[in-house]
Motif scaffolding. Structure first.
Motif, PDB file in Angstrom:
ATOM      1  N   THR A   1      47.358  45.069  24.261  1.00 64.30           N
ATOM      2  CA  THR A   1      47.877  44.836  25.613  1.00 64.30           C
ATOM      3  C   THR A   1      49.399  44.859  25.561  1.00 64.30           C
ATOM      4  O   THR A   1      50.006  44.563  24.539  1.00 64.30           O
ATOM      5  N   LEU A   2      49.983  45.211  26.682  1.00 62.01           N
ATOM      6  CA  LEU A   2      51.430  45.213  26.816  1.00 62.01           C
ATOM      7  C   LEU A   2      51.799  44.144  27.831  1.00 62.01           C
ATOM      8  O   LEU A   2      51.357  44.182  28.975  1.00 62.01           O
ATOM      9  N   GLN A   3      52.566  43.157  27.381  1.00 61.53           N
ATOM     10  CA  GLN A   3      52.972  42.060  28.260  1.00 61.53           C
ATOM     11  C   GLN A   3      54.446  42.220  28.601  1.00 61.53           C
ATOM     12  O   GLN A   3      55.298  42.232  27.715  1.00 61.53           O
ATOM     13  N   LEU A   4      54.744  42.383  29.884  1.00 61.22           N
ATOM     14  CA  LEU A   4      56.126  42.508  30.345  1.00 61.22           C
ATOM     15  C   LEU A   4      56.521  41.249  31.099  1.00 61.22           C
ATOM     16  O   LEU A   4      55.769  40.739  31.922  1.00 61.22           O
ATOM     17  N   SER A   5      57.697  40.735  30.784  1.00 66.55           N
ATOM     18  CA  SER A   5      58.247  39.578  31.501  1.00 66.55           C
ATOM     19  C   SER A   5      59.702  39.874  31.847  1.00 66.55           C
ATOM     20  O   SER A   5      60.631  39.330  31.241  1.00 66.55           O
ATOM     21  N   PRO A   6      59.934  40.739  32.838  1.00 66.04           N
ATOM     22  CA  PRO A   6      61.318  41.093  33.168  1.00 66.04           C
ATOM     23  C   PRO A   6      62.064  39.929  33.830  1.00 66.04           C
ATOM     24  O   PRO A   6      61.483  39.114  34.538  1.00 66.04           O
ATOM     25  N   GLU A   7      63.371  39.879  33.558  1.00 68.76           N
ATOM     26  CA  GLU A   7      64.245  38.898  34.199  1.00 68.76           C
ATOM     27  C   GLU A   7      65.316  39.657  34.977  1.00 68.76           C
ATOM     28  O   GLU A   7      65.905  40.599  34.465  1.00 68.76           O
ATOM     29  N   VAL A   8      65.523  39.248  36.202  1.00 71.82           N
ATOM     30  CA  VAL A   8      66.531  39.860  37.059  1.00 71.82           C
ATOM     31  C   VAL A   8      67.677  38.855  37.193  1.00 71.82           C
ATOM     32  O   VAL A   8      67.463  37.676  37.449  1.00 71.82           O
ATOM     33  N   GLU A   9      68.904  39.354  37.019  1.00 74.91           N
ATOM     34  CA  GLU A   9      70.076  38.503  37.160  1.00 74.91           C
ATOM     35  C   GLU A   9      71.112  39.266  37.979  1.00 74.91           C
ATOM     36  O   GLU A   9      71.366  40.435  37.729  1.00 74.91           O
ATOM     37  N   ALA A  10      71.680  38.602  38.988  1.00 73.18           N
ATOM     38  CA  ALA A  10      72.665  39.257  39.851  1.00 73.18           C
ATOM     39  C   ALA A  10      73.686  38.243  40.340  1.00 73.18           C
ATOM     40  O   ALA A  10      73.387  37.059  40.484  1.00 73.18           O
ATOM     41  N   GLN A  11      74.888  38.727  40.600  1.00 68.87           N
ATOM     42  CA  GLN A  11      75.914  37.879  41.208  1.00 68.87           C
ATOM     43  C   GLN A  11      75.863  38.072  42.721  1.00 68.87           C
ATOM     44  O   GLN A  11      75.522  39.146  43.208  1.00 68.87           O
ATOM     45  N   VAL A  12      76.185  37.010  43.410  1.00 69.49           N
ATOM     46  CA  VAL A  12      76.206  37.056  44.871  1.00 69.49           C
ATOM     47  C   VAL A  12      77.660  37.220  45.300  1.00 69.49           C
ATOM     48  O   VAL A  12      78.472  36.305  45.123  1.00 69.49           O
ATOM     49  N   PRO A  13      78.049  38.391  45.879  1.00 67.18           N
ATOM     50  CA  PRO A  13      79.463  38.684  46.173  1.00 67.18           C
ATOM     51  C   PRO A  13      80.108  37.677  47.122  1.00 67.18           C
ATOM     52  O   PRO A  13      81.284  37.364  46.975  1.00 67.18           O
ATOM     53  N   LEU A  14      79.356  37.170  48.089  1.00 71.11           N
ATOM     54  CA  LEU A  14      79.960  36.274  49.090  1.00 71.11           C
ATOM     55  C   LEU A  14      80.100  34.841  48.597  1.00 71.11           C
ATOM     56  O   LEU A  14      80.757  34.029  49.247  1.00 71.11           O
ATOM     57  N   VAL A  15      79.461  34.536  47.457  1.00 72.37           N
ATOM     58  CA  VAL A  15      79.556  33.171  46.913  1.00 72.37           C
ATOM     59  C   VAL A  15      80.082  33.282  45.481  1.00 72.37           C
ATOM     60  O   VAL A  15      79.326  33.501  44.553  1.00 72.37           O
ATOM     61  N   PRO A  16      81.411  33.133  45.296  1.00 77.75           N
ATOM     62  CA  PRO A  16      81.992  33.273  43.962  1.00 77.75           C
ATOM     63  C   PRO A  16      81.353  32.303  42.962  1.00 77.75           C
ATOM     64  O   PRO A  16      81.139  31.135  43.274  1.00 77.75           O
ATOM     65  N   GLY A  17      81.026  32.843  41.804  1.00 74.19           N
ATOM     66  CA  GLY A  17      80.432  32.014  40.753  1.00 74.19           C
ATOM     67  C   GLY A  17      78.935  31.808  40.899  1.00 74.19           C
ATOM     68  O   GLY A  17      78.321  31.217  40.019  1.00 74.19           O
ATOM     69  N   ALA A  18      78.358  32.244  42.004  1.00 72.47           N
ATOM     70  CA  ALA A  18      76.922  32.055  42.203  1.00 72.47           C
ATOM     71  C   ALA A  18      76.153  33.145  41.453  1.00 72.47           C
ATOM     72  O   ALA A  18      76.524  34.308  41.489  1.00 72.47           O
ATOM     73  N   LEU A  19      75.121  32.735  40.783  1.00 72.13           N
ATOM     74  CA  LEU A  19      74.307  33.657  40.002  1.00 72.13           C
ATOM     75  C   LEU A  19      72.854  33.542  40.467  1.00 72.13           C
ATOM     76  O   LEU A  19      72.320  32.439  40.596  1.00 72.13           O
ATOM     77  N   TYR A  20      72.237  34.681  40.734  1.00 69.80           N
ATOM     78  CA  TYR A  20      70.836  34.707  41.146  1.00 69.80           C
ATOM     79  C   TYR A  20      70.011  35.118  39.931  1.00 69.80           C
ATOM     80  O   TYR A  20      70.282  36.121  39.293  1.00 69.80           O
ATOM     81  N   ARG A  21      69.011  34.294  39.600  1.00 77.21           N
ATOM     82  CA  ARG A  21      68.129  34.606  38.468  1.00 77.21           C
ATOM     83  C   ARG A  21      66.686  34.505  38.920  1.00 77.21           C
ATOM     84  O   ARG A  21      66.309  33.579  39.629  1.00 77.21           O
ATOM     85  N   GLU A  22      65.882  35.502  38.458  1.00 73.49           N
ATOM     86  CA  GLU A  22      64.455  35.490  38.787  1.00 73.49           C
ATOM     87  C   GLU A  22      63.692  36.045  37.590  1.00 73.49           C
ATOM     88  O   GLU A  22      64.052  37.089  37.053  1.00 73.49           O
ATOM     89  N   LYS A  23      62.669  35.320  37.171  1.00 70.50           N
ATOM     90  CA  LYS A  23      61.787  35.806  36.102  1.00 70.50           C
ATOM     91  C   LYS A  23      60.474  36.224  36.754  1.00 70.50           C
ATOM     92  O   LYS A  23      59.902  35.482  37.540  1.00 70.50           O
TER      93      LYS A  23
END
Length: 180
Positions: A9-31
């Motif tokens: 089996t192939l198990q994928l667990s991608p993580e998405v990480e992005a900065q929010v331009p309108l909120v300096p220093g804010a980081l969006y993370r989703e697994k």
């Protein structure tokens, strides 16, 4: 004993990480969790025509090289290989090429014996279950009588070599083909 193989089996667990331009220093993370993907086994087939074994023992009969209007017999061998998992209802078939005739001897290392249908010139082999990590040798005698029109030409012995079956783990169809 049968090789049950390894269910891959192939198990994928991608993580998405992005900065929010309108909120300096804010980081969006989703697994993201994805259901495991089942990986099917793979079947391969190769074909060869032999007059001698690797050790030099004679398999064939008749003149070598072939002579016009004189029969030469060879042994055709289809080698079927399976990889990681079990396959079921596996069949191998091939059609005798024009100018090639069915011989009188067969040999298999696994599964049912080779059959030949003269009506459609089809050679067939099958196995209800093909274990993982298994190679099967499917051999049969063929006779070839060249005509003067064949001089200087490459003549195939078998056509439409096909393999089919079903992966036991994934229940998906398996198929492959080879050329001679």
């Amino acid at each position: 004993s049968y090789h049950s193989g390894t269910d891959v089996t192939l198990q994928l667990s991608p993580e998405v990480e992005a900065q929010v331009p309108l909120v300096p220093g804010a980081l969006y993370r989703e697994k993201i969790e994805i259901n495991p993907l089942k990986i099917s086994t793979a079947l391969t087939v190769s074909a060869e025509l032999r007059y001698h074994t690797d050790e030099g023992d004679q398999l064939g009969r008749g003149p070598l090289p072939p002579r016009v209007d004189t029969e030469t017999k060879y042994f055709a061998t289809l080698v079927l290989s399976n990889t990681t998992g079990q396959a079921e209802n596996v069949t191998v078939s091939a059609i005798l090429a024009p100018g090639v005739e069915w011989g009188d001897k067969t040999s298999v290392t696994f599964g049912n014996d080779v059959t030949y249908n003269p009506a459609n010139r089809k050679v067939s082999w099958s196995a209800a279950l093909l274990p993982a990590q298994t190679s099967v040798g499917i051999s049969f005698a063929l006779a070839f009588t060249p005509t003067s029109e064949m001089i200087g030409k490459t003549i195939p012995a078998l056509q439409n070599i096909t393999v089919s079956g079903t992966d036991v783990f994934t229940k998906l169809p398996l198929s492959t083909s080879a050329r001679t």
